[in-house]
Scaffold this motif. Structure first.
Motif: not given
Length: 446
Positions: A351-357
């Protein structure tokens, strides 16, 4: 010493068996399925034969019948009534069609051809209340099992022929109250319909009765709690047996527990053998409530009360209905693969979730009632919350997300907006010097 213990155990068993054989036990067991004027039912006759055999094994004299006409049912009931006079235990089991009109329940013989309410009340059907009163009224303990909560096959005819006045033709059977020393058990709740089961087998309710009713040393109300649980599980919460009991003592169909076990259980049983007037009034005031908190209030006041099992079953039914409705609403527009595809660390990485996501995921879960700290880190507590959310939605439980689950989460309406709050995103201000002057700049290194 072991030999003496063995002899004592044998004496206890002989005594228990003797006491059971001394009881007068009579049962009426009928299954009607081969109806002449409506679609036949595949299971009732099979159900009746199995129940009759089970009851004979524990000392009942059984008046049995399958696919009986009105006249044949009357004959069997008269025979049962005579034999049940003065009985210690009288048991009534019926499987087949039953109907409810204006709050009164009726059983249908196989030759029933009902076109109007008048046909029912003038004898084409058998009034359950009057039948039980006339055949079992003299017995000390009365047990009634009705596997008859199926759709009314004559409802359309009765309504069409009653156009000139109001007639209340109900779905399933109506609620019945039990008198002293009586237990009444329905295959499902008042106004609900029960499942037949597979052709040639037993209905879910009868199958649960066969599994639990005559377990050695199990009291009848404990057995019925197990029956409700089994049917509820087997039907995926689609059917929950319902009952009303006014028994004033323990009833065992296959021997009471050993004397030592009875003595150990006596303190717990003493307080719940009979409901007080106050408890009874409390229960009557909330028994039909649709609010779990009111039923829980009864359990808090009477943790070992006479109606504890009924309260628990009612709460389970309400919570199950609420959960199913919520799940049904949440499932609209969701890719069916979401309910099947497993999630793991790899699928989540894709999914590639960054910290904000990740913060967004945590905020959404919190807004949906699955509270977790909004840190942007998927630590162990967050994994546990994701697992709870997956379980509530019917997705495979792992604590990790995949693309479909993440997409489903984004479509859910949360209680609070998912946008980042100023407190979360804004850097914490540095403490100002106590003198109120501007913060000193760092000195250059020498």
């Amino acid at each position: 010493m072991r030999f003496q213990t063995l002899i004592l155990s044998v004496i206890c068993l002989v005594f228990t068996a003797g006491a059971a054989s001394a009881e007068k036990r009579v049962a009426f067991v009928v299954g009607n399925g081969a109806y002449k004027n409506v679609a036949p039912l595949p299971n009732p006759s099979v159900d009746a034969k199995a129940i009759a055999a089970t009851l004979r094994n524990v000392g009942f004299e059984v008046v049995e019948g399958s696919n009986l006409t009105r006249d044949k049912m009357t004959e069997r009931l008269l025979d049962f009534g005579k034999k049940a006079q003065g009985a210690d235990v009288a048991l009534f089991f019926y499987a087949g069609h039953g109907i409810a009109i204006s709050g009164t329940n009726y059983l249908l013989p196989v030759d029933a051809d009902i076109k109007s309410e008048m046909d029912v009340k003038l004898g084409a059907a058998i009034n359950i209340d009057l039948t039980l009163e006339q055949t079992m009224g003299d017995a000390k303990v009365k047990l009634v099992f009705l596997d008859a909560c199926r759709d009314n096959p004559f409802a359309a005819k009765i309504k069409s022929n009653s156009a000139t006045r109001s007639v209340n033709v109900q779905t399933g059977l109506a609620e019945m109250k039990s008198g002293e020393g009586t237990l009444i058990a329905f295959a499902t709740g008042p106004g609900q319909t029960a499942l037949d089961g597979q052709e040639g087998g037993n209905s879910p309710f009868t199958r649960a009765l066969l599994a639990n009713l005559t377990q050695p040393g199990v009291e009848i109300q404990q057995a019925m709690t197990k029956v409700r649980a089994q049917v509820n599980e087997e039907t995926n919460k689609g059917q929950l047996p319902w009952g009303h009991t006014n028994l004033i003592g323990a009833v065992y169909l296959n021997g009471a527990p050993a004397p030592g076990a009875v003595a150990a259980a006596a303190p717990a049983a003493t307080g719940s053998s009979k409901a007080s007037d106050v408890e009874l009034e409390f229960w009557r005031s909330i028994k039909d409530s649709n609010k779990p908190e009111e039923l829980n209030a009864y359990l808090t006041s009477y943790p070992n009360g006479q109606f504890r099992s009924l309260a628990l079953s009612r709460i389970a039914s309400l919570e199950s209905g609420a959960k199913e409705n919520a799940t049904r609403n949440l499932s609209q527009g969701i890719d069916p693969a979401t309910f099947k595809d497993e999630a793991n660390q790899t699928t989540e990485d894709q999914i590639g979730l960054d910290k904000g996501q990740r913060r967004d995921v945590q905020r959404r879960l919190t807004g949906l009632g699955f509270d977790t700290k909004i840190t942007g880190q998927f630590d162990a507590p967050t994994r546990a919350v994701i697992t709870r959310w997956q379980a509530a939605r019917g997705y495979p439980k792992s604590g990790f997300l995949n693309k479909l689950q993440h997409k489903a989460l984004l479509t859910e309406i949360v209680a609070a907006a998912p946008a980042a709050s100023a407190e979360e995103e804004r850097p914490k201000p540095r403490r100002a010097p106590s003198s109120g002057t501007a913060q000193a700049q760092p000195q250059p290194q020498q």
